[in-house]
Design an enzyme around this catalytic site. Structure first.
Site, PDB file in Angstrom:
ATOM      1  N   ASN A   1      20.185 -32.949   2.573  1.00 54.72           N
ATOM      2  CA  ASN A   1      19.761 -31.841   3.188  1.00 54.72           C
ATOM      3  C   ASN A   1      18.251 -32.068   3.378  1.00 54.72           C
ATOM      4  OD1 ASN A   1      19.774 -31.469   0.602  1.00 54.72           O
ATOM      5  ND2 ASN A   1      19.783 -29.424   0.794  1.00 54.72           N
TER       6      ASN A   1
ATOM      7  N   GLU B   1      14.186 -29.963 -12.633  1.00 56.17           N
ATOM      8  CA  GLU B   1      13.161 -30.966 -11.909  1.00 56.17           C
ATOM      9  C   GLU B   1      12.019 -30.442 -11.516  1.00 56.17           C
ATOM     10  OE1 GLU B   1      16.026 -34.071  -9.583  1.00 56.17           O
ATOM     11  OE2 GLU B   1      16.106 -32.142  -8.452  1.00 56.17           O
TER      12      GLU B   1
END
Length: 486
Positions: A162, A468
């Site tokens: 995506n 992250e």
């Protein structure tokens, strides 16, 4: 080859390849699958699949290069990453077009993705210089203690399709900054976008073998890499079921994992929220990337007094969204990435309507070519509808009402997901309580802006492990050791 369909290569589209130990390997004479432009439904290229020998070669290279790369100074690693970010900027128009051709998003969104990806590379380049430890005061005579942080070792990265540019920068950038080689497997749907990022890294000075990019059947690739003793760290962005599977594989070798998994983000709209501004933001963010965003707002809970007006306004705006080819200048929302995604969304909407939901907008396929689905609004959706518990990952907004803050919190926290959540209210008391009680790794209050390179990106509950980006994104690739000297 698995498919003999004619390939019509559009202008500017580049050949998908494997990158193994510095070699770029094309699809000729090896197993490959079609790359499909979701705007047309037609093949535009082929993606080569790595075999066991390819993966073993990538593993040998990563093991060979790790002792060298970890000794490259953080300043020099940072210089390479900054140069890669500069190259990504310079090649930005062409790379953004690749992303639009491969996964359908409007070209303007692809350019924003690329800009953010460059910022993340720059962040890791700078943060790499701050991986120092500490020296706590000793307690035993002349013993001196120090705590140091060192790269964990070669890593395997896996991500979805995506955000093909952003995911590639995030995975490889964080590993490289910390001193770890990475074997990276992007989504097969958008290979050229990720490869363009890898080429920028190579051209910026990343040595052969320090990064590899491979494609293939996801379970085959992940099992082979995770089982290898060479790999000491796994980073995955994708669905909850696949994330759980990878965690189990990693557990066999007690390997460190970062899991950025699915979400089903609630949005709480209180009566005191600025009505028009909240509505405009909500519609814009809901249909970004055709809803194929892990932090996409999906379950809208609106307080009683404004619920009916909010539903009407949401549907009115959704109907006006221009859907089309992402390369067209007036397109506001592109197609879904493939037929399976479109069919899955259609099934969820039909199930909700069958169980009593009101269809206020959309709910249908668009056109005869490509994988288009209309921006859809469902209201009064019962809890037993599948879409209330299954992440739709598509252009569907689900609207329901709530009474007070207790009801709102209960509804928001009802699912096992906990990636992102949002709330709109002017009440300080509401803000304080929601900040304490909403179960999400990222919580936006009066804004859908929940992430930047300096902040951690990750979820709680079944939405993931670790984070992250931010300092936490670099920490994930470092091991901590205590050393005492007398």
């Amino acid at each position: 080859m698995t498919d003999s369909a004619e390939v019509l290569v559009p202008q500017g589209y580049t050949e998908a390849e494997l990158l193994i130990d510095g070699d770029w390997i094309g699809a000729d004479a090896r197993h490959s699958t079609p790359i499909v432009n979701p705007a047309t439904g037609r093949a535009i290229g082929r993606v080569p699949h790595a075999n066991a020998a390819d993966l073993d070669r990538a593993l040998v290279a990563a093991e060979r290069e790790f002792p060298k790369w970890r000794k490259v100074s953080p300043r020099e690693r940072g210089r390479i990453l900054k140069r890669a970010a500069d190259l990504l900027h310079e090649r930005g128009d062409a790379i953004a077009r690749l992303a639009t051709l491969e996964m359908g998003k409007p070209l303007g969104e692809a350019k924003i993705e690329l800009h953010v990806a460059c910022e993340e590379l720059e962040w890791f380049a700078e943060e790499a210089r701050r991986t120092w430890g500490r020296i706590p005061p000793g307690r035993f005579g002349d013993t001196r203690f120090s705590v140091i942080r060192q790269p964990v070792g070669p890593a395997a990265g896996f991500s979805a399709w995506n955000f093909p540019i952003g995911n590639a920068c995030r995975k490889m950038g964080s590993a490289l900054a910390a001193g770890c080689p990475m074997i990276y497997k992007p989504g097969e749907e958008a290979p050229a976008s990720a490869l363009a990022v890898a080429r920028c890294l190579v051209d910026a000075g990343v040595p052969a073998g320090v990064i590899a990019v491979v494609f293939g059947v996801p379970d085959t690739i992940s099992r082979h890499l995770i089982a290898s003793p060479v790999i000491r760290k796994i980073s995955f962005t994708g669905s909850v079921p696949v994330g759980k599977h990878l965690i189990k594989l990693a557990a066999e070798g007690v390997k460190r994992t970062t899991m950025e998994l699915g979400g089903h983000a609630p949005v709480l709209v209180f009566d005191d929220a600025p009505f028009e501004a909240t509505l405009e933001q909500s519609v814009f963010r809901k249909y970004r990337n055709a809803g194929q965003v892990c932090v996409s707002p999906t379950r809208f809970y609106v307080q009683d007094a404004t619920y009916d007006a909010f539903c009407a306004g949401f549907a009115e705006r959704a109907k006006k969204i221009r859907v089309g080819d992402g390369l067209a200048a007036d397109t506001q929302m592109g197609p879904l990435v493939h037929a399976r995604r479109r069919d899955g969304i259609e099934a969820l909407v039909q199930d909700a309507v069958a169980k009593g939901a009101k269809l206020l907008a959309g709910g249908e396929r668009l056109g005869n070519d490509g994988f288009y689905y209309a921006p859809t609004v469902l209201a009064d959706v019962p809890d037993e509808a599948r879409i209330m518990s299954e992440e739709p990952f598509g252009p569907v907004a689900v609207l329901n009402r709530f009474t007070g803050i207790d009801d709102a919190i209960q509804k928001a926290n009802a699912l096992p997901y906990g990636l992102a959540a949002y709330a709109f209210t002017q009440s300080v008391a509401n803000i304080h309580r929601l900040s304490d009680e909403i179960e999400a790794g990222m919580f936006g209050i009066n804004s859908f802006n929940i992430s930047m390179p300096e902040t951690p990106f990750g979820g709680v509950k079944e939405s993931g492990l670790g984070s992250e980006v931010g300092t936490e994104g670099l920490d994930a690739y470092l091991v901590t050791r205590t050393i005492s000297v007398t």
